[in-house]
Design an enzyme around this catalytic site. Sequence first.
Site, PDB file in Angstrom:
ATOM      1  N   LEU A 122     -23.375  71.027 -44.072  1.00 15.14           N
ATOM      2  CA  LEU A 122     -22.942  69.979 -43.146  1.00 15.14           C
ATOM      3  C   LEU A 122     -23.992  69.645 -42.090  1.00 15.14           C
ATOM      4  O   LEU A 122     -23.845  68.665 -41.372  1.00 15.14           O
ATOM      5  CB  LEU A 122     -21.630  70.383 -42.458  1.00 15.14           C
ATOM      6  CG  LEU A 122     -20.435  70.634 -43.381  1.00 15.14           C
ATOM      7  CD1 LEU A 122     -19.184  70.923 -42.547  1.00 15.14           C
ATOM      8  CD2 LEU A 122     -20.188  69.469 -44.321  1.00 15.14           C
ATOM      9  N   LYS A 123     -25.010  70.483 -41.954  1.00 13.44           N
ATOM     10  CA  LYS A 123     -26.135  70.225 -41.040  1.00 13.44           C
ATOM     11  C   LYS A 123     -25.651  69.906 -39.616  1.00 13.44           C
ATOM     12  O   LYS A 123     -25.887  68.826 -39.084  1.00 13.44           O
ATOM     13  CB  LYS A 123     -27.013  69.091 -41.563  1.00 13.44           C
ATOM     14  CG  LYS A 123     -27.588  69.321 -42.953  1.00 13.44           C
ATOM     15  CD  LYS A 123     -28.457  68.148 -43.394  1.00 13.44           C
ATOM     16  CE  LYS A 123     -29.021  68.338 -44.791  1.00 13.44           C
ATOM     17  NZ  LYS A 123     -27.984  68.206 -45.848  1.00 13.44           N
ATOM     18  N   LEU A 124     -24.997  70.849 -38.995  1.00 11.44           N
ATOM     19  CA  LEU A 124     -24.446  70.631 -37.657  1.00 11.44           C
ATOM     20  C   LEU A 124     -25.534  70.225 -36.665  1.00 11.44           C
ATOM     21  O   LEU A 124     -26.603  70.835 -36.614  1.00 11.44           O
ATOM     22  CB  LEU A 124     -23.761  71.902 -37.148  1.00 11.44           C
ATOM     23  CG  LEU A 124     -22.646  72.510 -38.010  1.00 11.44           C
ATOM     24  CD1 LEU A 124     -22.039  73.712 -37.289  1.00 11.44           C
ATOM     25  CD2 LEU A 124     -21.577  71.484 -38.341  1.00 11.44           C
ATOM     26  N   ASN A 127     -22.295  73.762 -27.100  1.00  6.61           N
ATOM     27  CA  ASN A 127     -20.909  74.228 -27.151  1.00  6.61           C
ATOM     28  C   ASN A 127     -20.156  73.651 -28.343  1.00  6.61           C
ATOM     29  O   ASN A 127     -19.379  74.354 -29.009  1.00  6.61           O
ATOM     30  CB  ASN A 127     -20.180  73.874 -25.853  1.00  6.61           C
ATOM     31  CG  ASN A 127     -18.812  74.519 -25.769  1.00  6.61           C
ATOM     32  OD1 ASN A 127     -18.705  75.741 -25.731  1.00  6.61           O
ATOM     33  ND2 ASN A 127     -17.768  73.706 -25.756  1.00  6.61           N
TER      34      ASN A 127
END
EC number: 4.1.1.23
Length: 227
Positions: free
Chosen positions: A60-62, A67
């Site tokens: 998903l390649k955050l 946070n």
Amino acid sequence: MQLCVALDLPTKEENLELIGKIKDYDVWLKVGLRSYIRDGEDFLKDIKKINPDFKIFLDLKLYDIPNTMADAAESIISLGVDMFNVHASAGKRAMREVMVRLERYEKRPIVLAVTALTSFNEDEFGKIYGDSISKKADQFAKDAYESGLDGVVCSAYESSSIKNITNRDFMTLTPGIRPFGEDSGDQQRVADVAFAKNAHVDFIVVGRPIYNSKNPAEVIRRILEQI
């Protein structure tokens, strides 16, 4: 070196049909943005129903503020996947926050950082990041290593250099593998299995050469022979 099969087919049904054909092989399965957004957590459960021993890489390649990335990482824990990734360009603070948050859990997935997408050529990359792919990939990898991540996503061409500046055990996962000289599609920095092996790559991702084949199980068998 381990093989990770990309589940990038147009429908959930086609992906599950592919999984059924390769269920007897010891491979990882990569679930990317399209498949996860379309099919969700139920798709991950369906994979495990076919073979509970399959290991899943959630690609998903955050990329967000620290946070939010850490919150998302905690949510991923509940999905029971074995590996996921973040963007190294989100910065060391974000990557560290992810790893600190995951320390709360007795068992956590492997966490990788994306360095430079293999779809980039040098010109495109330089205009965005202001440096060469190799130099920036090394920098991103060092940032990820110092932030406590387990490895990076990079092309096979950057793997050896990254291991030299970090640690031999720092994992590299490489997309854009074309095992038998197939068309590279939208990938720019592609390599074959032998090159990846010589570069000490830990995971290779193969998609189209497998799922576009009339006999995906046979393609996997041939790739595993090379590994």
